[in-house]
Design an enzyme around this catalytic site. Sequence first.
Site, PDB file in Angstrom:
ATOM      1  N   CYS A  70       0.818  -1.220   0.000  1.00  0.00           N
ATOM      2  CA  CYS A  70       0.000   0.000   0.000  1.00  0.00           C
ATOM      3  C   CYS A  70       0.848   1.265   0.000  1.00  0.00           C
ATOM      4  O   CYS A  70       0.337   2.355  -0.287  1.00  0.00           O
ATOM      5  CB  CYS A  70      -0.921   0.004   1.211  1.00  0.00           C
ATOM      6  SG  CYS A  70      -2.080  -1.378   1.253  1.00  0.00           S
ATOM      7  N   HIS A 308      -9.056   2.895  -2.885  1.00  0.00           N
ATOM      8  CA  HIS A 308      -7.695   2.491  -2.543  1.00  0.00           C
ATOM      9  C   HIS A 308      -7.077   1.617  -3.635  1.00  0.00           C
ATOM     10  O   HIS A 308      -6.749   0.458  -3.403  1.00  0.00           O
ATOM     11  CB  HIS A 308      -7.718   1.754  -1.201  1.00  0.00           C
ATOM     12  CG  HIS A 308      -6.374   1.369  -0.668  1.00  0.00           C
ATOM     13  ND1 HIS A 308      -5.211   2.045  -0.984  1.00  0.00           N
ATOM     14  CD2 HIS A 308      -6.005   0.337   0.161  1.00  0.00           C
ATOM     15  CE1 HIS A 308      -4.191   1.469  -0.359  1.00  0.00           C
ATOM     16  NE2 HIS A 308      -4.649   0.427   0.333  1.00  0.00           N
TER      17      HIS A 308
END
Length: 358
Positions: A70, A308
Amino acid sequence: MHKCGRYPEKPATDLALEAALNALDDAGIPWNAMEVAYASHVAQGVSVGEAICEKLGMTGIPIINVENACASGSTAIREAFYAIANGVYDVAIVIGVEKMNRGVLGGAGEEGSLERELGLNVMPARYALKANKHMHAYSTTVEQMAKVSVKNHKNGCLNPYAHYQKVFTVEEVLASKMICDPITLLQCCPTSDGAAAAVLCAAKIVRRYNSKPKVFIAGSALKTEKYKDDADLTARTAKAAYEMAAMEPGDIDFAELHDAFTIGEILHCESLGFCPPGEGGVLVDTGRTEIGGDIPVNPSGGLQSRGHPLGMTGVAQLCEVVWQLRGAAAKRQVESAKVGLTHTQGAGGVCSVHIFKR
């Protein structure tokens, strides 16, 4: 940036191309002036950066693909920043892109590892454990966690690039499908497609191309977990960024942080020093993290609402910070913003914090 959403008909390279062209246009710098390109992505295959840049024009520059879970986008920004700061290049472009599969986000732990055998490779499970621990230790409530979702979805309604632009109530958030107790569906970030890009350049030439307000990187930190570490990973990473910037938490006017699950925002606010340990829920309760509060958090809508796309997230956060510091964030503008912070944290135990200033 390319709006987050679902684009089954578009390859990742087309999403990235649009974002890159938007960034070049915003900067007023032609593609052939780029000296290096960094492409952040997690699961888009081999040499995606080269495929993106081929669409922009084959100029022979170095193209570096970056994967760091991430934190991939934030890591690419850091690499570009340090290359420029050390005089290797004067101008760089960072492009973050991802097309996500539907369903629950996994990815932690190797095949056959204890983490996978226990089911902890599934991200909602990991965050649910953190939530239950925080609730037990500090009496944090499910309503406080739900308020993070409510706030960020409200902010997302003001962001044209957000995947989900819909207002929810606390009751609706808590009544949504249970994913992993106490985390419900509307407390999880969506799995979105999207892309973002940014042009970075040396301070000595920054005013050559346009007259827009300039934003500078004041602090950059990237850390991973280590044995016998008493400090929280985010806290340790933030400490390094604050020291580099010669700033403290009180100097931050707003933050874009990693709210993949609602408890994440509460935990990270504490770790970043915006409130004492155990008071993250109260921080949300009292409205301090609203756009009009004293420490607005995720005015873009964050991961909860914007989405995301893994390789995009860190770059999208940078874009939001730049718009805010330029005073160009329209209805979600944080008043008198001069310093912004971005934070990402990813599988495998990696964290990145950047501090930006006007």
